[in-house]
Design a protein around this motif. Structure first.
Motif, PDB file in Angstrom:
ATOM      1  N   ASP A  71      39.294   8.779  25.094  1.00  0.00           N
ATOM      2  CA  ASP A  71      40.591   9.102  25.699  1.00  0.00           C
ATOM      3  C   ASP A  71      40.578  10.431  26.452  1.00  0.00           C
ATOM      4  OD1 ASP A  71      41.669   6.774  24.601  1.00  0.00           O
ATOM      5  OD2 ASP A  71      42.158   7.796  22.719  1.00  0.00           O
ATOM      6  N   ILE A  72      39.437  11.100  26.492  1.00  0.00           N
ATOM      7  CA  ILE A  72      39.320  12.381  27.187  1.00  0.00           C
ATOM      8  C   ILE A  72      38.751  12.127  28.583  1.00  0.00           C
ATOM      9  CG2 ILE A  72      38.210  14.646  27.171  1.00  0.00           C
ATOM     10  CD1 ILE A  72      38.203  14.463  24.084  1.00  0.00           C
ATOM     11  N   ALA A  73      39.465  12.570  29.601  1.00  0.00           N
ATOM     12  CA  ALA A  73      39.092  12.236  30.982  1.00  0.00           C
ATOM     13  C   ALA A  73      37.715  12.762  31.361  1.00  0.00           C
ATOM     14  CB  ALA A  73      40.148  12.777  31.947  1.00  0.00           C
ATOM     15  N   ASP A  74      37.351  13.919  30.864  1.00  0.00           N
ATOM     16  CA  ASP A  74      36.075  14.537  31.203  1.00  0.00           C
ATOM     17  C   ASP A  74      34.971  13.951  30.316  1.00  0.00           C
ATOM     18  OD1 ASP A  74      33.921  16.106  31.840  1.00  0.00           O
ATOM     19  OD2 ASP A  74      34.825  17.998  31.189  1.00  0.00           O
ATOM     20  N   ALA A  75      34.094  13.148  30.902  1.00  0.00           N
ATOM     21  CA  ALA A  75      33.032  12.515  30.116  1.00  0.00           C
ATOM     22  C   ALA A  75      32.061  13.539  29.540  1.00  0.00           C
ATOM     23  CB  ALA A  75      32.281  11.508  30.972  1.00  0.00           C
ATOM     24  N   ASP A  76      32.012  14.739  30.112  1.00  0.00           N
ATOM     25  CA  ASP A  76      31.121  15.794  29.630  1.00  0.00           C
ATOM     26  C   ASP A  76      31.772  16.708  28.600  1.00  0.00           C
ATOM     27  OD1 ASP A  76      28.839  15.143  31.194  1.00  0.00           O
ATOM     28  OD2 ASP A  76      29.778  16.053  32.947  1.00  0.00           O
ATOM     29  N   TRP A  77      32.981  16.394  28.192  1.00  0.00           N
ATOM     30  CA  TRP A  77      33.728  17.273  27.282  1.00  0.00           C
ATOM     31  C   TRP A  77      32.922  17.635  26.049  1.00  0.00           C
ATOM     32  CZ3 TRP A  77      35.502  17.033  22.242  1.00  0.00           C
ATOM     33  CH2 TRP A  77      36.515  17.921  21.889  1.00  0.00           C
ATOM     34  N   ILE A  78      32.259  16.667  25.456  1.00  0.00           N
ATOM     35  CA  ILE A  78      31.573  16.902  24.188  1.00  0.00           C
ATOM     36  C   ILE A  78      30.369  17.819  24.357  1.00  0.00           C
ATOM     37  CG2 ILE A  78      30.061  14.877  24.378  1.00  0.00           C
ATOM     38  CD1 ILE A  78      31.728  16.370  21.192  1.00  0.00           C
ATOM     39  N   ARG A 117      25.436  11.066  27.679  1.00  0.00           N
ATOM     40  CA  ARG A 117      25.903  12.314  27.054  1.00  0.00           C
ATOM     41  C   ARG A 117      25.605  12.295  25.555  1.00  0.00           C
ATOM     42  NH1 ARG A 117      28.329  10.436  31.999  1.00  0.00           N
ATOM     43  NH2 ARG A 117      29.140  12.269  33.113  1.00  0.00           N
ATOM     44  N   ALA A 118      25.753  11.140  24.940  1.00  0.00           N
ATOM     45  CA  ALA A 118      25.462  11.036  23.511  1.00  0.00           C
ATOM     46  C   ALA A 118      23.986  11.312  23.232  1.00  0.00           C
ATOM     47  CB  ALA A 118      25.839   9.652  22.994  1.00  0.00           C
ATOM     48  N   ARG A 119      23.121  10.891  24.156  1.00  0.00           N
ATOM     49  CA  ARG A 119      21.695  11.172  23.985  1.00  0.00           C
ATOM     50  C   ARG A 119      21.424  12.681  24.047  1.00  0.00           C
ATOM     51  NH1 ARG A 119      16.668   8.663  27.581  1.00  0.00           N
ATOM     52  NH2 ARG A 119      15.001   9.507  26.268  1.00  0.00           N
ATOM     53  N   VAL A 120      22.078  13.354  24.976  1.00  0.00           N
ATOM     54  CA  VAL A 120      21.938  14.812  25.052  1.00  0.00           C
ATOM     55  C   VAL A 120      22.434  15.457  23.766  1.00  0.00           C
ATOM     56  CG1 VAL A 120      22.704  16.887  26.271  1.00  0.00           C
ATOM     57  CG2 VAL A 120      22.100  14.826  27.568  1.00  0.00           C
ATOM     58  N   LEU A 121      23.549  14.954  23.250  1.00  0.00           N
ATOM     59  CA  LEU A 121      24.108  15.487  22.011  1.00  0.00           C
ATOM     60  C   LEU A 121      23.111  15.354  20.868  1.00  0.00           C
ATOM     61  CD1 LEU A 121      26.949  16.651  21.170  1.00  0.00           C
ATOM     62  CD2 LEU A 121      27.398  14.386  20.213  1.00  0.00           C
TER      63      LEU A 121
END
Length: 283
Positions: free
Chosen positions: A112-119, A149-153
């Motif tokens: 629900d967060i517009a910025d896909a890079d938020w995390i 992004r999850a892979r980077v996390l």
């Protein structure tokens, strides 16, 4: 006998007022839902316990769910919400983890967060490190756009145990396969991530046919292997598409070819291991 744990279900009370996404437009699930309601759905399938997951981005709801969990032994653990950007987020996480043994994971509502890079913003590092340090899990409510992004996390926080909710919600109704399939395979190469076999029928449209999500389920099992996949219902959100029984039957067909020990892993052992819980009684 197979030990079954539902790794993802919800309860809510509408008068609490913090479920911004839950409106009368979602008529099939726009009602109060209790743990007892879930138990009536789960019991016929031998479910012995479950993981209760937040549905509102407030710490007040996290406390509500923990209160519900203390009153019912069938709730083995809670996935809560904490403001990860708060200046005192690490302290909040530490306090809750120490005071609430049933808090097993934290979940920001990334979808629900517009910025896909938020995390990936650096300001979240203290909170994410605190989650790992206090033995909690990170549930990732994401869509296919978030998989890279999850892979980077995973790479950035190797001690953080990450659970991908609902197979990252591919658009099954639109027959979305790539880039979801390749991105999921790449993510599964990270050793600190597992995936929930849940929520997929809801992505298959209204009243999906039997087996509508089978191809996607099989891909998750192929990518992660049966020791890193957790079965869950996502009930009652599931009712937007199908019944608890239909999802149970569909996944039983997918798992039928696995050896008994692997079926047991998917249906219960993995959830117990990942969340650090154990059933205490049948529902």
């Amino acid at each position: 006998m197979t030990k079954v744990v539902d790794a993802h279900f919800h309860c809510w009370r509408l008068d609490r007022g913090d479920y911004g996404w839950l409106t009368p437009a979602l008529a099939p699930i726009y009602r109060d839902v209790s743990i007892a309601d879930w138990q009536r759905e789960a019991r016929p399938h031998g479910v012995q316990g479950g993981i209760l997951v937040q549905a509102a981005p407030t710490e007040v709801e996290t406390l509500f769910l923990l209160d519900e969990a203390r009153a019912n032994d069938a709730v083995l653990g809670v996935v809560g919400w904490i403001d990860l950007l708060a200046a005192d987020a690490p302290q909040r996480i530490a306090r809750l983890a120490a005071a609430e043994p049933k808090l097993r994971s934290v979940r920001p509502m990334l979808q629900d967060i517009a910025d896909a890079d938020w995390i990936l913003q650096p300001q979240l590092a203290p909170a994410l490190e605190a989650i790992a340090a206090h033995g909690l899990v990170f549930d990732a409510l994401i869509k296919p756009v978030h998989l890279t992004r999850a892979r980077v996390l995973c790479e950035r926080y190797p001690t953080l145990r990450i659970v991908i909710d609902h197979g990252a919600k591919p658009d099954i109704a639109a027959n979305q396969w790539e880039p979801w399939a390749s991105a999921m395979k790449a993510l599964a190469a990270q050793p600190n991530v597992v995936c929930k076999l849940s929520g997929l029928l809801t992505e298959a449209g209204a009243r999906p046919a039997r087996g509508a999500a089978r191809r996607w389920c099989e891909h998750l099992l192929e990518c992660f292997g049966p020791r890193r996949v957790l079965w869950g219902s996502d009930w009652p959100v599931l009712e937007l598409a199908a019944s608890y029984r239909q999802w149970w039957d569909d996944t039983q067909r997918v798992l039928a070819a696995l050896p008994a020990a692997d079926r047991q892993a998917v249906l219960g052992d993995n959830a117990c291991r990942v969340y650090g819980v154990a059933p205490t009684q049948r529902t």
